[in-house]
Write a protein that holds these residues in place. Sequence first.
Motif, PDB file in Angstrom:
ATOM      1  N   GLY A 134       0.790  -1.230   0.000  1.00 18.81           N
ATOM      2  CA  GLY A 134       0.000   0.000   0.000  1.00 18.81           C
ATOM      3  C   GLY A 134       0.817   1.272   0.000  1.00 18.81           C
ATOM      4  N   CYS A 135       2.095   1.183   0.338  1.00 23.81           N
ATOM      5  CA  CYS A 135       2.946   2.372   0.375  1.00 23.81           C
ATOM      6  C   CYS A 135       3.050   3.082  -0.974  1.00 23.81           C
ATOM      7  N   VAL A 136       2.853   2.352  -2.081  1.00 22.94           N
ATOM      8  CA  VAL A 136       3.001   2.959  -3.405  1.00 22.94           C
ATOM      9  C   VAL A 136       1.647   3.221  -4.065  1.00 22.94           C
ATOM     10  N   ASN A 137       0.576   3.218  -3.279  1.00 22.84           N
ATOM     11  CA  ASN A 137      -0.745   3.503  -3.847  1.00 22.84           C
ATOM     12  C   ASN A 137      -0.775   4.846  -4.559  1.00 22.84           C
ATOM     13  N   GLY A 138      -0.178   5.850  -3.951  1.00 22.54           N
ATOM     14  CA  GLY A 138      -0.212   7.197  -4.550  1.00 22.54           C
ATOM     15  C   GLY A 138       0.505   7.240  -5.878  1.00 22.54           C
ATOM     16  N   HIS A 163      -5.796   0.043  -5.475  1.00 23.16           N
ATOM     17  CA  HIS A 163      -5.296   0.397  -4.153  1.00 23.16           C
ATOM     18  C   HIS A 163      -5.654  -0.673  -3.115  1.00 23.16           C
ATOM     19  N   HIS A 164      -4.770  -0.867  -2.137  1.00 22.47           N
ATOM     20  CA  HIS A 164      -5.062  -1.714  -0.981  1.00 22.47           C
ATOM     21  C   HIS A 164      -4.123  -1.284   0.139  1.00 22.47           C
ATOM     22  N   ASN A 165      -4.372  -1.793   1.346  1.00 24.68           N
ATOM     23  CA  ASN A 165      -3.614  -1.344   2.511  1.00 24.68           C
ATOM     24  C   ASN A 165      -2.500  -2.292   2.922  1.00 24.68           C
ATOM     25  N   TYR A 166      -2.289  -3.357   2.194  1.00 27.58           N
ATOM     26  CA  TYR A 166      -1.491  -4.464   2.716  1.00 27.58           C
ATOM     27  C   TYR A 166      -0.195  -4.661   1.934  1.00 27.58           C
ATOM     28  N   GLY A 167       0.396  -5.870   2.084  1.00 23.96           N
ATOM     29  CA  GLY A 167       1.671  -6.178   1.459  1.00 23.96           C
ATOM     30  C   GLY A 167       2.840  -6.045   2.403  1.00 23.96           C
ATOM     31  N   GLY A 485     -17.567   4.867 -12.388  1.00 25.42           N
ATOM     32  CA  GLY A 485     -16.190   4.847 -11.916  1.00 25.42           C
ATOM     33  C   GLY A 485     -16.047   4.317 -10.504  1.00 25.42           C
ATOM     34  N   TYR A 486     -17.028   3.511 -10.054  1.00 25.41           N
ATOM     35  CA  TYR A 486     -16.984   2.948  -8.699  1.00 25.41           C
ATOM     36  C   TYR A 486     -16.349   1.563  -8.772  1.00 25.41           C
ATOM     37  N   ARG A 487     -15.040   1.496  -8.559  1.00 19.54           N
ATOM     38  CA  ARG A 487     -14.312   0.233  -8.685  1.00 19.54           C
ATOM     39  C   ARG A 487     -13.192   0.210  -7.657  1.00 19.54           C
ATOM     40  N   GLU A 488     -13.128  -0.866  -6.866  1.00 20.39           N
ATOM     41  CA  GLU A 488     -12.107  -0.971  -5.839  1.00 20.39           C
ATOM     42  C   GLU A 488     -11.941  -2.429  -5.430  1.00 20.39           C
ATOM     43  N   ILE A 489     -10.944  -2.679  -4.592  1.00 16.05           N
ATOM     44  CA  ILE A 489     -10.712  -4.027  -4.097  1.00 16.05           C
ATOM     45  C   ILE A 489     -10.630  -4.003  -2.569  1.00 16.05           C
ATOM     46  N   SER A 490     -10.891  -5.159  -1.957  1.00 13.88           N
ATOM     47  CA  SER A 490     -10.729  -5.305  -0.525  1.00 13.88           C
ATOM     48  C   SER A 490     -10.266  -6.726  -0.242  1.00 13.88           C
ATOM     49  N   ILE A 491      -9.238  -6.875   0.578  1.00 13.02           N
ATOM     50  CA  ILE A 491      -8.624  -8.169   0.859  1.00 13.02           C
ATOM     51  C   ILE A 491      -8.971  -8.594   2.274  1.00 13.02           C
ATOM     52  N   PHE A 492      -9.345  -9.852   2.440  1.00 16.04           N
ATOM     53  CA  PHE A 492      -9.748 -10.409   3.729  1.00 16.04           C
ATOM     54  C   PHE A 492      -8.581 -10.366   4.714  1.00 16.04           C
ATOM     55  N   LYS A 493      -8.867  -9.933   5.943  1.00 18.02           N
ATOM     56  CA  LYS A 493      -7.855  -9.863   6.998  1.00 18.02           C
ATOM     57  C   LYS A 493      -8.411 -10.489   8.267  1.00 18.02           C
ATOM     58  N   ASN A 494      -7.615 -11.315   8.923  1.00 17.70           N
ATOM     59  CA  ASN A 494      -8.058 -11.981  10.134  1.00 17.70           C
ATOM     60  C   ASN A 494      -7.135 -11.744  11.313  1.00 17.70           C
ATOM     61  N   GLY A 495      -5.835 -11.645  11.077  1.00 17.40           N
ATOM     62  CA  GLY A 495      -4.880 -11.669  12.178  1.00 17.40           C
ATOM     63  C   GLY A 495      -4.279 -10.340  12.559  1.00 17.40           C
TER      64      GLY A 495
END
Length: 498
Positions: A134-138, A163-167, A485-495
């Motif tokens: 996610g650090c390189v989303n911008g 875009h996503h928050n992980y990695g 233009g409503y398009r995005e992703i979300s990744i499952f997080k548990n831990g």
Amino acid sequence: MEQSAFIKINPADSVVVCLRPMKKGETLEVGEKKVTLLQDTPMGHKVLIDDAAAGADIIKYGYPIGHAREDLKSGQWVNENNLKTNLSGKLSYEYHPVNEKLSIPLDNRTFNGYVRKNGEVGIRNEVWIVPTVGCVNGIAERLAQQLEKETGLEGIDAVHAWHHNYGCSQLSEDHENTRKVLRDIVLHPNAGAVLVLSLGCENNQPEDFMAMLGDYDKDRIKLLVTQRVEGDEVEAGMKILRELYQIAKEDKRQPCPLNELRVGLKCGGSDGFSGITANPLVGEFSDYLVAQGGTSILTEVPEMFGAETILMNRCETPELFDQTVKLVNDFKEYFLSHGEPVGENPSPGNKAGGISTLEDKALGCTQKCGRAPVSGVLAYGDRLQVKGLNLLSAPGNDLVASTALASAGCQIVLFTTGRGTPFGTFIPTMKISTNSNLYRNKPNWIDFNAGELVEGTPMKDVLAKFIDKIIAVANGEKARNEENGYREISIFKNGVTL
């Protein structure tokens, strides 16, 4: 009272569903019975047609949807206040195979898709930028905007940065889930070309991630590690993207058989009509597509609870049955491990729309996969291996589940809704309204109206229009979420997050 005021879904049901708002004192003629309403009851909600003692099961769709919390009277409005789920923890199951033979003729229709080097077929030809972290989303977003500005999208359908928050800062299963979903996005056939954009120091190390792609098309998938660029990483990225664009813009659509079409089955913002109109319609389409050799995927495992045995007994083999049992019980264990009950799923919007328990929701939800046999079971992040009806491990959350369906290889998500929602994931996300009011009120959100099914239009006629609409979207017609233009992703997080 005319029959069109309510519907009794199954002859065994102990409730009927109101097709319009109903007033206290109105009388329903349910077969030989006359039922007088004891309360005002909203559209889409349930009315009891026989007295029920406390603890007695309430039947809808021919199955229990919970039990009465107290003694209930004929004509009473049944809702979450007087109905309690029967669900608890994990269960043991027995395999009782049901092999229903569906008589659906072969159809020689085709759709116009993009045939990729590995034989997979896309329905869009887009250039994607996929950050490994996610650090390189911008930077990814800046690159996408610049390429779109430079090219005007000539010869391609779109440019997107996902875009996503992980990695990074993730451990074990969460880290692998992120890597698998990002891999699946990079390899998706709706992308004509992909720039994998890395920072360089993240847990999701760029070289390891690229190795995870396997034997990928190296002309169309390129890597840029921004920390290793001397100078302007945006210009370095644009140099690669210009090359990728030149390749992708030469791609052309060609006729493809329906057995190459793969659709995801999803619902959200459900209401009391979901299991009467939109979900059965999607189920009819799923059966039609499977009969043509195509593929559909059902997910939202928590919304199988209460209807899971129907799916288990449709498994083609004992091995698939065992995998489905694990799919369900593993998700129940996930709930229990966090101290959460397995049956408290319906949202405030679901309840307002007429869904009172998770069983009520699940028995409507699972109708999206029709009656075809279960041919495959997928873990979260897995890519499709077999055609036909598949079950996929993912939660009910709309964006997480839709992303998982797309990651598995679906080219379209068919998303039924009674309350309405504008979102979309990284593939076309078609919204099918359960009722005509929603279709009229939100034409900028909704792609297709299944509400006609309770207004006198036969299923076969609505299905024929629905098939035409889906093929039109496969051929390039934009879904509403794409138009907006409503398009995005979300990744499952548990831990844990470090």
